[in-house]
Design an enzyme around this catalytic site. Structure first.
Site, PDB file in Angstrom:
ATOM      1  N   CYS A 261       4.676  -0.969  -8.776  1.00 37.44           N
ATOM      2  CA  CYS A 261       4.809  -1.541 -10.126  1.00 37.44           C
ATOM      3  C   CYS A 261       4.852  -3.046  -9.923  1.00 37.44           C
ATOM      4  CB  CYS A 261       6.061  -1.029 -10.821  1.00 37.44           C
ATOM      5  SG  CYS A 261       6.133   0.777 -10.985  1.00 37.44           S
ATOM      6  N   ALA A 262       3.687  -3.644  -9.699  1.00 37.08           N
ATOM      7  CA  ALA A 262       3.597  -4.935  -9.022  1.00 37.08           C
ATOM      8  C   ALA A 262       3.932  -6.141  -9.887  1.00 37.08           C
ATOM      9  CB  ALA A 262       2.196  -5.093  -8.435  1.00 37.08           C
ATOM     10  N   ALA A 263       3.506  -6.157 -11.147  1.00 39.18           N
ATOM     11  CA  ALA A 263       3.704  -7.356 -11.966  1.00 39.18           C
ATOM     12  C   ALA A 263       5.198  -7.618 -12.171  1.00 39.18           C
ATOM     13  CB  ALA A 263       2.994  -7.174 -13.308  1.00 39.18           C
ATOM     14  N   PRO A 264       5.606  -8.900 -12.185  1.00 36.55           N
ATOM     15  CA  PRO A 264       4.794 -10.119 -12.225  1.00 36.55           C
ATOM     16  C   PRO A 264       4.302 -10.628 -10.879  1.00 36.55           C
ATOM     17  CG  PRO A 264       7.094 -10.695 -12.437  1.00 36.55           C
ATOM     18  CD  PRO A 264       7.043  -9.189 -12.411  1.00 36.55           C
ATOM     19  N   ASP A 282      -0.349  -1.852 -11.331  1.00 41.00           N
ATOM     20  CA  ASP A 282       0.486  -1.957 -12.534  1.00 41.00           C
ATOM     21  C   ASP A 282      -0.314  -1.406 -13.712  1.00 41.00           C
ATOM     22  OD1 ASP A 282       3.231  -3.704 -13.139  1.00 41.00           O
ATOM     23  OD2 ASP A 282       1.979  -3.437 -14.916  1.00 41.00           O
ATOM     24  N   ASP A 308      -1.654   3.973 -14.052  1.00 42.18           N
ATOM     25  CA  ASP A 308      -0.336   4.584 -14.212  1.00 42.18           C
ATOM     26  C   ASP A 308       0.169   4.997 -12.832  1.00 42.18           C
ATOM     27  OD1 ASP A 308       1.909   6.046 -14.792  1.00 42.18           O
ATOM     28  OD2 ASP A 308       0.899   7.543 -16.034  1.00 42.18           O
ATOM     29  N   CYS A 376      16.491  -3.374 -10.644  1.00 40.90           N
ATOM     30  CA  CYS A 376      17.412  -4.467 -10.979  1.00 40.90           C
ATOM     31  C   CYS A 376      18.424  -3.961 -12.004  1.00 40.90           C
ATOM     32  CB  CYS A 376      16.648  -5.688 -11.485  1.00 40.90           C
ATOM     33  SG  CYS A 376      15.554  -5.377 -12.893  1.00 40.90           S
TER      34      CYS A 376
END
Length: 448
Positions: A261-264, A282, A308, A376
């Site tokens: 889930c790369a972004a940002p 992403d 996805d 996070c």
């Protein structure tokens, strides 16, 4: 000319009023509409409340909104004490104007008479609320008289977060830790940088300090694009806690690595800096454009893929990093809108998505490969409990405990050997140098 346009034209003639109106509207968009704070100030925001404002008014608007969100609990408590009968239903949005004015009176360096006057003028501009200008005037004057009382209540931390969140933190971390977390959320967040190399040299050049984990924390709050090394791509902005999961993955130049889930893109940059063959995946094409632009500035490369992650198919990877979507309660200091846009049911929904991502990552990890899963979030359902359930489902995986020898402070490592940071870690007499985002990360190895 439409009535709304007439009101906007009238407001523009009064110094300070356009920013106050914008702040009240954005507070409403966030608290009532669930919009993200950063999105409200984005150039393509819909609706754009700051369109047409000069840079100074935009900065003032953001300052009011940010402080209002940080202190929303105690502001609402104070207004509840002063508005014995509440507000008429047809004037419900007047609450957001009162919240904006209260933030200025209680917590910002604004003259009381100016804050009251602008709130009254804003009330008179709107036909539904014009008749309540006297109420607004009285409430805010009383608020100013009782400022010390409400500021003292704010210092106690009792109203700093929604009750459901405060109760969760007390249950999982204990009363003292829950209060320490909430107190840290009231402070401006630091600005941390991840460096390509020479952190000590850049810390000296940028007036910062090198943290124990290698990130550089700046003392001053200079606009990012004006800092030395930005144009040259020598560093990128990344909270010190957010920089740890990619370090735990320890990607090598001969490995295929999936950033799930790369972004940002902060973690993607770390993996690319290790010269691994990185696929940055992403589901948001727009966010991936920002990622690609940042990699270009840094002169780093990754293969960008839109899709996805929970259904992604590819040849097995040597290593996978899952920075999973989560409640983000570990980033409240940086994103004060989070407590007021999340609901208790969101955690269960997000935990379900995290389970799907972990299951997919297990299928995409080669024998002998590894996964680092992180969020996070301060909530155990999105961290410790998620990993315990994964290991029960997947007996061919085992935990790779974090070792202080890897440069991770001992207090960041929980009893299972996973990473767990809390916002009040790294205390410092200078608030600009204190604290860290709340993060969880676990490292998992698939048997060969």
């Amino acid at each position: 000319m439409p009535a709304e346009a007439v009101r906007e034209a009238e407001a523009a003639k009064i110094p300070g009023l356009p920013a106050r109106l914008a702040a009240a509207n954005i507070i409403g968009d966030i608290v009532q509409g669930g919009h993200r704070l950063d999105d409200c100030f984005a150039p393509n925001a819909v609706p754009s409340r700051v369109s047409g404002l000069d840079a100074r008014d935009v900065a003032l608007t953001r300052s009011i909104v940010t402080v209002a969100l940080r202190r929303l609990g105690v502001i609402r408590y104070a207004l509840g004490e002063l508005l014995e009968k509440g507000l008429p239903r047809q004037a419900a949005r007047l609450e957001y104007s009162l919240i904006a004015a209260a933030a200025q009176i209680l917590f910002l360096d604004a003259a009381d008479h100016a804050a009251v006057d602008l709130a009254v003028r804003a009330t008179r501009l709107e036909p539904k609320t014009a008749g309540l200008s006297g109420v607004v005037n009285g409430v805010l004057r009383n608020l100013a008289r009782r400022r010390d009382e409400f500021v003292d209540i704010a210092a106690g931390g009792e109203h700093d977060a929604p009750t459901w969140l405060s109760q969760r933190w007390r249950k999982h971390y204990g009363e003292a830790t829950a209060r320490a977390i909430a107190a840290m959320h009231m402070l401006e967040p630091p600005l941390d940088l991840s460096l390509k190399d020479d952190p000590r040299g850049w810390a000296e050049r940028l007036d910062g300090v090198v943290l124990p984990t290698g990130s550089v924390r700046l003392r001053a709050r200079t606009p990012i694009a004006e800092l030395a090394g930005y144009e040259e791509g020598e560093w990128w902005v990344q909270d010190a806690a957010a920089a740890l999961p990619a370090r735990l993955l320890a990607a090598r130049s001969d490995e295929r690595v999936l950033d799930m889930c790369a972004a940002p893109g902060g973690k993607t940059a770390q993996l690319a800096l290790a010269r691994a063959h990185v696929v940055a995946l992403d589901r948001s094409a727009e966010r991936l454009k920002l990622l690609a632009a940042n990699l270009a500035r840094l002169n780093l490369h990754a293969d960008v893929a839109v899709g996805d992650a929970a259904a992604y198919q590819a040849q097995p990877f040597d290593a996978i990093l899952i920075d999973a979507p989560c409640s983000a309660t570990g980033t409240i200091r940086r994103h004060p809108d989070v407590p007021w846009t999340k609901k208790p049911g969101d955690i269960e929904t997000l935990a379900g998505l995290q389970t799907k991502l972990l299951n997919r990552a297990a299928l995409l990890t080669r024998a002998g490969g590894r996964i680092v899963y992180c969020t996070c979030s301060l909530e155990p359902e999105e961290g410790e409990q998620q990993i315990a359930a994964f290991l029960r489902r997947n007996p061919d995986f085992r935990r790779m405990p974090v070792d202080p020898e890897e440069g991770i402070p001992k207090e960041f490592i929980n009893s299972d050997g996973d990473l767990r940071t809390l916002p009040h870690y790294w205390p410092n007499e200078d608030p600009r140098l204190a604290g860290i985002d709340g993060f969880f990360a676990a490292r998992l190895l698939r048997s060969a």
